[in-house]
Structures are given as structure tokens and as C-alpha cells.
Design an enzyme around this catalytic site. Sequence first.
Site, mmCIF file in Angstrom:
data_model
loop_
_atom_site.group_PDB
_atom_site.id
_atom_site.type_symbol
_atom_site.label_atom_id
_atom_site.label_comp_id
_atom_site.label_asym_id
_atom_site.label_seq_id
_atom_site.Cartn_x
_atom_site.Cartn_y
_atom_site.Cartn_z
ATOM 1 N N HIS A 71 12.972 -4.412 -18.239
ATOM 2 C CA HIS A 71 12.587 -3.099 -17.720
ATOM 3 C C HIS A 71 13.768 -2.533 -16.924
ATOM 4 C CE1 HIS A 71 10.162 0.081 -16.123
ATOM 5 N NE2 HIS A 71 10.295 -0.340 -14.880
ATOM 6 N N ASN B 245 14.004 -7.542 -2.446
ATOM 7 C CA ASN B 245 12.660 -7.706 -3.007
ATOM 8 C C ASN B 245 12.355 -9.152 -3.400
ATOM 9 O OD1 ASN B 245 11.970 -5.106 -2.508
ATOM 10 N ND2 ASN B 245 12.267 -4.365 -4.591
ATOM 11 N N ASN C 3 10.323 -4.054 -8.450
ATOM 12 C CA ASN C 3 11.597 -4.119 -9.196
ATOM 13 C C ASN C 3 12.652 -4.965 -8.505
ATOM 14 O OD1 ASN C 3 11.393 -2.635 -11.623
ATOM 15 N ND2 ASN C 3 11.323 -0.724 -10.475
ATOM 16 N N ALA D 297 0.837 -1.214 0.000
ATOM 17 C CA ALA D 297 0.000 0.000 0.000
ATOM 18 C C ALA D 297 0.863 1.251 0.000
ATOM 19 C CB ALA D 297 -0.934 -0.022 1.206
HETATM 20 P P1 NAI Z 1 6.760 2.220 -1.389
HETATM 21 O O1 NAI Z 1 7.921 2.123 -0.480
HETATM 22 O O2 NAI Z 1 5.978 3.479 -1.429
HETATM 23 O O3 NAI Z 1 5.749 1.031 -1.073
HETATM 24 C C1 NAI Z 1 6.154 -0.283 -0.888
HETATM 25 C C2 NAI Z 1 5.213 -0.886 0.136
HETATM 26 O O4 NAI Z 1 5.501 -2.286 0.226
HETATM 27 C C3 NAI Z 1 5.384 -0.301 1.536
HETATM 28 O O5 NAI Z 1 4.131 0.212 1.988
HETATM 29 C C4 NAI Z 1 5.836 -1.494 2.378
HETATM 30 O O6 NAI Z 1 5.300 -1.490 3.697
HETATM 31 C C5 NAI Z 1 5.264 -2.650 1.572
HETATM 32 N N1 NAI Z 1 5.891 -3.929 1.859
HETATM 33 C C6 NAI Z 1 7.212 -4.205 2.117
HETATM 34 N N2 NAI Z 1 7.355 -5.518 2.356
HETATM 35 C C7 NAI Z 1 6.127 -6.085 2.227
HETATM 36 C C8 NAI Z 1 5.634 -7.399 2.348
HETATM 37 N N3 NAI Z 1 6.446 -8.422 2.649
HETATM 38 N N4 NAI Z 1 4.312 -7.627 2.166
HETATM 39 C C9 NAI Z 1 3.480 -6.601 1.850
HETATM 40 N N5 NAI Z 1 3.886 -5.319 1.746
HETATM 41 C C10 NAI Z 1 5.198 -5.073 1.929
HETATM 42 O O7 NAI Z 1 7.286 1.856 -2.863
HETATM 43 P P2 NAI Z 1 6.580 2.178 -4.257
HETATM 44 O O8 NAI Z 1 7.058 3.475 -4.767
HETATM 45 O O9 NAI Z 1 5.132 1.925 -4.113
HETATM 46 O O10 NAI Z 1 7.239 1.052 -5.195
HETATM 47 C C11 NAI Z 1 6.928 -0.305 -4.968
HETATM 48 C C12 NAI Z 1 7.773 -1.200 -5.857
HETATM 49 O O11 NAI Z 1 7.422 -0.998 -7.225
HETATM 50 C C13 NAI Z 1 9.280 -0.936 -5.787
HETATM 51 O O12 NAI Z 1 10.001 -2.137 -5.867
HETATM 52 C C14 NAI Z 1 9.549 -0.088 -7.027
HETATM 53 O O13 NAI Z 1 10.886 -0.153 -7.451
HETATM 54 C C15 NAI Z 1 8.597 -0.765 -7.989
HETATM 55 N N6 NAI Z 1 8.236 0.024 -9.156
HETATM 56 C C16 NAI Z 1 8.182 -0.639 -10.357
HETATM 57 C C17 NAI Z 1 7.821 0.009 -11.503
HETATM 58 C C18 NAI Z 1 7.734 -0.754 -12.783
HETATM 59 O O14 NAI Z 1 7.630 -0.134 -13.843
HETATM 60 N N7 NAI Z 1 7.732 -2.072 -12.767
HETATM 61 C C19 NAI Z 1 7.536 1.460 -11.510
HETATM 62 C C20 NAI Z 1 7.553 2.054 -10.182
HETATM 63 C C21 NAI Z 1 7.914 1.344 -9.066
#
Ligand code: NAI
Length: 333
Positions: A199, A119, A144, A34
Site C-alpha cells: 500500500h 508508528n 501506515n 479516535a
Molecule cells: P489522526 O491523527 O487523526 O488520528 C490518530 C490518532 O491516534 C490520534 O487521535 C492519536 O491521539 C492516536 N494515537 C497516537 N498514539 C496512540 C497510541 N499509542 N495509542 C492509541 N492512540 C494513539 O490520524 P488519522 O487520519 O486517523 O490516520 C491514522 C493512521 O491511519 C495514520 O497512520 C494514517 O497514515 C493511516 N491511514 C492509513 C490508511 C490505509 O489505507 N491503510 C488510509 C488513511 C490513513
Amino acid sequence: MYPEQKYDPFYLAIIHLLNYNTFPMKAKVSIIGAGNVGATTAQLIAYAGFADVILFDIAEGVPQGKALDIAEACPLWNSSVSVTGTNSYTDTAQSDVVVITAGFPRKPGMSRDDLLHANADVIKKVTLEISRLSPESIIIVVTNPMDVMAQIALKISGFSSKKVIGMGGVLDASRLRAFVSMGLGVSPEDVEAIVLGGHGDQMVPLPRFTTVKGMPITELLGKDKISEIMHRTKNGGAEIVSLLKTGSAYYAPAASSCQMVKSILFDERRTLPCSAYLGGEFGIEDVFVGVPVILGKNGIEKIVEFDLTPEEKTLFHKSASSVKLLIEKIGDI
Ligand code: NAI
């Protein structure tokens, strides 16, 4: 504040009726994580009104607070969906689509690959729960380094490779479309683009398939401008990370995820660049990498193959090899 509501629920209900000959039952989409991308994806789906949303996170209170905030906006959006925040996987059971955004985002100076091991552990845990509770779901992996995380999700879930899809190409192509529209002073809506490959920094944007109302940009822009746009596309994520300093992009990533969810739920069969498991297509085997796919109710309905020039082929294969190298770094999944 919001643009015209493009996914009018009545219009979507009619589409459903025409496709399935039944009145629509609301679909269920679970979003794991979230954070910025996850919550914004939940917001877009709720705004469009096309599925009930479960927002899951391990952080206590965060998914509940964000979901409640979004639910409180639904009356203003004329949206009838429910939005629920939770720390319990049980609430995600029987989802139609699960979007995985859980994990850690990039910080300035970090590459997507730096996120690899942290991750990978998150994706393993999350996928085990999803595949147990929503065995019929389609999984969209966002976390990612996405191509590698999708491969882990495929292995751990035991799902068909048609049902595990990575989000990356829709975002990369959207960035490319935006830069072309800025460069030419035309509506981004009229710009189409395809981006192949992993990506990451070695993605392969294809100028000859980047068009404005069907006209290739190779006819509209000079070589230098095109290579500047291609370079900016490849560094699109890093450009935002360096501006934000404390986080990475999420508006366009969430919009990209939302487009994929919609194409699946409404069986739109959009042709979208997505990360798919290749089993020999384009001469590439046993790796997730970005290719054009037709996305419908069964997930990947078809991988669209086409002839590449020798130069494109070399770049594409190099990009796929760099994803394979990362998978090797993880070792046994
Ligand atoms: P964020 O830090 O805002 O949110 C990540 C959330 O994951 C946090 O709320 C955290 O508490 C939660 N989390 C961590 N471990 C967890 C678990 N075991 N179970 C459930 N929730 C857990 O990060 P954001 O900006 O939302 O990015 C999320 C991911 O998406 C990152 O890895 C980022 O690099 C990736 N991303 C990928 C893109 C793509 O094009 N494929 C584009 C933008 C982001």
C-alpha cells in the site's frame, strides 16, 4: 444527509439467523485511535448498527467526546448499538474485531514511509494490549506504512496469520473504481477492480481485471486514459494530502475498514484486496502485501492466487521487495 441505510439491522439479523441458526448477539468492535479514520469508522459501524463499538485513544476526553457524539446520533439512525469512548484498554477486552488506526498520519511532502519508526512504536504497544485482552480477536491494521505495521502486529500478537489483516487494497481499489466511473460516466457500483502489492507508491493496479459490469476497461478506454487513471490511483492518498494540507484521507479509508469488518462479522466471504502475510503465494514469502483474499468469520479464509503476466509479476515482486526493505529498516521487531 445520509444515503439509504444499506446495512439494515433487521436484514443483518436474518442473515445471521440463516448462517448460524441462532439469534444474533451483538458483536464487539474496538477501534484503537479516535482520530479521523478511527472516529469515522466508529461512525459508519454505529450507523450501520452491526456491532457495539469501543473507541480507544491515549488523548484524554477525545474518544469519550467523539463516542458520545456518535451515540447521540444513534437514535436518529435507528441504531441500537452502544458506542463507548475510553482511555482504558480494559474496556476493549473480548473484542471480536480490533481496528488499529492509532498513530500519526501523513503531512504534505511526507511519504507513508516517513511514518515508519514513530508508528512502529505505537503498533507494538497497542498490539501487546490487544493480544492480551482480546486473544480471540481478528486484527485489522490501518496505520501506515500499513503493510509493515501489519507485520509488526502479527509478530507481537503471536496470532495466526489468518487473523491479522491490513487495510489498503480495498481503499486503493475503491479509488480506482471511482476514477474509472468518473472517466466513463458510469456508476461506481458497476466498476470492479483489483490492486495488488504494497500500500504505497509501488502498488500494482491491474487494468485487465478492472471491469465495468464484467467488461475490462482495456476494451472501453484508450491506453493514455488508462495510464492516467492508474497513475492517479497510485497517488490517490498524496492527492488528498496535498489538497487538505493539514491531514490525510479518512472518509474512504473508514468506509474500506468498515467493509472489511462487516465481511468478517457476517461471514460474508467477500473477495477483497487486503494486505496478507504471504508464505510462498505468488512466489513471495515472509512479507505482508496486498492480494485478493476471501474474508470471513475466521479472518482470511483463503488467499486467492491467479496467474500474472510477466510484467505484472515483475511489478508485484518489486512492490513486495520495497515492503521488505522497510521491514529491514526497523530491524528486530
Ligand atoms: P489522526 O491523527 O487523526 O488520528 C490518530 C490518532 O491516534 C490520534 O487521535 C492519536 O491521539 C492516536 N494515537 C497516537 N498514539 C496512540 C497510541 N499509542 N495509542 C492509541 N492512540 C494513539 O490520524 P488519522 O487520519 O486517523 O490516520 C491514522 C493512521 O491511519 C495514520 O497512520 C494514517 O497514515 C493511516 N491511514 C492509513 C490508511 C490505509 O489505507 N491503510 C488510509 C488513511 C490513513
